[in-house]
Design an enzyme around this catalytic site. Structure first.
Site, mmCIF file in Angstrom:
data_model
loop_
_atom_site.group_PDB
_atom_site.id
_atom_site.type_symbol
_atom_site.label_atom_id
_atom_site.label_comp_id
_atom_site.label_asym_id
_atom_site.label_seq_id
_atom_site.Cartn_x
_atom_site.Cartn_y
_atom_site.Cartn_z
ATOM 1 N N GLU A 66 -9.781 -1.774 4.822
ATOM 2 C CA GLU A 66 -10.467 -1.404 6.059
ATOM 3 C C GLU A 66 -11.743 -2.230 6.243
ATOM 4 O O GLU A 66 -12.287 -2.762 5.269
ATOM 5 C CB GLU A 66 -10.847 0.090 6.004
ATOM 6 N N ASP B 31 0.820 -1.216 0.000
ATOM 7 C CA ASP B 31 0.000 0.000 0.000
ATOM 8 C C ASP B 31 0.853 1.265 0.000
ATOM 9 O O ASP B 31 2.066 1.208 0.196
ATOM 10 C CB ASP B 31 -0.976 0.004 1.185
ATOM 11 N N ASN C 261 -8.030 -2.275 13.997
ATOM 12 C CA ASN C 261 -9.399 -2.622 13.597
ATOM 13 C C ASN C 261 -9.430 -3.846 12.689
ATOM 14 O O ASN C 261 -10.451 -4.144 12.070
ATOM 15 C CB ASN C 261 -10.067 -1.428 12.897
ATOM 16 N N HIS D 192 -7.557 -4.312 9.943
ATOM 17 C CA HIS D 192 -7.250 -4.124 8.516
ATOM 18 C C HIS D 192 -5.937 -4.801 8.146
ATOM 19 O O HIS D 192 -5.022 -4.905 8.967
ATOM 20 C CB HIS D 192 -7.281 -2.643 8.101
HETATM 21 C C1 GLP Z 1 -0.851 0.515 8.581
HETATM 22 C C2 GLP Z 1 -0.530 -0.198 7.254
HETATM 23 C C3 GLP Z 1 -0.587 -1.685 7.406
HETATM 24 C C4 GLP Z 1 0.008 -2.039 8.725
HETATM 25 C C5 GLP Z 1 -0.891 -1.577 9.829
HETATM 26 C C6 GLP Z 1 -0.286 -1.693 11.209
HETATM 27 O O1 GLP Z 1 -1.720 1.554 8.503
HETATM 28 N N1 GLP Z 1 -1.258 0.178 6.126
HETATM 29 O O2 GLP Z 1 0.029 -2.316 6.310
HETATM 30 O O3 GLP Z 1 0.156 -3.430 8.823
HETATM 31 O O4 GLP Z 1 -1.392 -0.290 9.582
HETATM 32 O O5 GLP Z 1 0.730 -0.776 11.384
HETATM 33 P P1 GLP Z 1 1.781 -0.899 12.535
HETATM 34 O O6 GLP Z 1 2.647 -2.059 12.206
HETATM 35 O O7 GLP Z 1 2.544 0.407 12.522
HETATM 36 O O8 GLP Z 1 1.027 -1.091 13.798
#
Ligand code: GLP
Length: 250
Positions: free
Chosen positions: A143, A67, A136, A138
């Site tokens: 989402e 992403d 949440n 995702h």
């Molecule tokens: C982000 C990314 C995800 C990631 C998730 C958790 O917004 N788009 O790919 O896995 O949220 O992020 P983090 O590892 O910083 O908790």
């Protein structure tokens, strides 16, 4: 699913890195699906160390990232392209042209998304997909919603995701409101999936992904339908799995 609960973030990172390194050693020209965020940072550090020690080469590896924020240039220090360069690509021997991150500045998002999926299909899909998970549930930036979206697409970020990611920006208002995310087709098309998480705030999402109702309300729950998933979490993120008596490998 094979589930490993490691004692802390570092142990989780090391085990995740061994799984990725194992994939590269087994198949030096593998296609890696890569993720950003705090979760994979530690694993990338191990991979960089092992590369510097001469244990691991990325010279034939191809990568596709999950992403990217809409509106952020690759040079923006919160763009996911910038993250990948500074946490991994700039420190290993991967060929720059072999790395793909969605283009957050594309002027033609629909065509860009279709091309991204076509590229992934042309590679025969991803060999190993690394995933973090949002609070949440995702995965990528898929989402919670009414349906699973198959294709790469532009997403409106959930308010809770904007809140969670505000820590990386000067203010909440600076967090982009949209992103381009690989869809569930490309993610579930991967031959293997490695889901990593750490911290208590991920415990519900991990429980939902591993044992919850399979529903787009918890996007990570779709992983229960994939035949080859490894889940690596620390004790805090795995605490609700333990409480629920889910059987773990280690
Ligand atoms: C982000 C990314 C995800 C990631 C998730 C958790 O917004 N788009 O790919 O896995 O949220 O992020 P983090 O590892 O910083 O908790």
């Amino acid at each position: 699913m094979r589930i490993y609960i490691e004692k802390d973030y570092d142990a989780m990172s090391r085990r995740a890195a061994t799984v990725i390194a194992g994939e590269i050693l087994h198949n030096p020209a593998c296609v890696l699906g890569l993720a950003t965020g705090s979760t994979p940072e530690g694993a990338y550090k191990y991979l960089v160390d092992w590369h510097k020690q001469g244990l691991l080469s990325f010279k034939d590896v191809l990568s596709v990232n999950l992403d990217e924020y809409v509106g952020l240039a690759p040079s923006h220090d919160q763009s996911y392209r910038y993250f990948m360069q500074s946490n991994l690509f700039d420190h290993v021997d991967i060929v720059p042209e072999n790395t793909r991150v969605p283009d957050g500045l594309t002027k033609a998002p629909a065509a860009f998304c279709a091309d991204y999926d076509a590229y992934i299909r042309s590679l025969g899909y991803v060999d190993m997909q690394l995933l973090g998970i949002g609070r949440n549930g995702h995965i990528g930036f898929n989402e919670p919603g009414d349906c699973f979206v198959k294709e790469t697409h532009v997403v409106d970020l959930a308010e809770s995701t904007i809140d969670a990611n505000a820590r990386f920006f000067a203010s909440r208002d600076d967090v982009p409101k949209q992103a381009i995310s690989m869809g569930m087709g490309a993610i579930m098309g991967a031959k293997k999936i490695l889901l990593a998480a750490s911290g208590e705030e991920k415990a519900d999402a991990i429980l939902g992904a591993v044992t919850g109702t399979i529903s787009p309300r918890c996007p990570g729950s779709i992983l229960q339908l994939h035949p080859n998933v490894v889940v690596i979490v620390d004790e805090a993120a795995g605490s609700k799995l333990r409480a629920a008596g889910v059987s773990v490998c280690g």
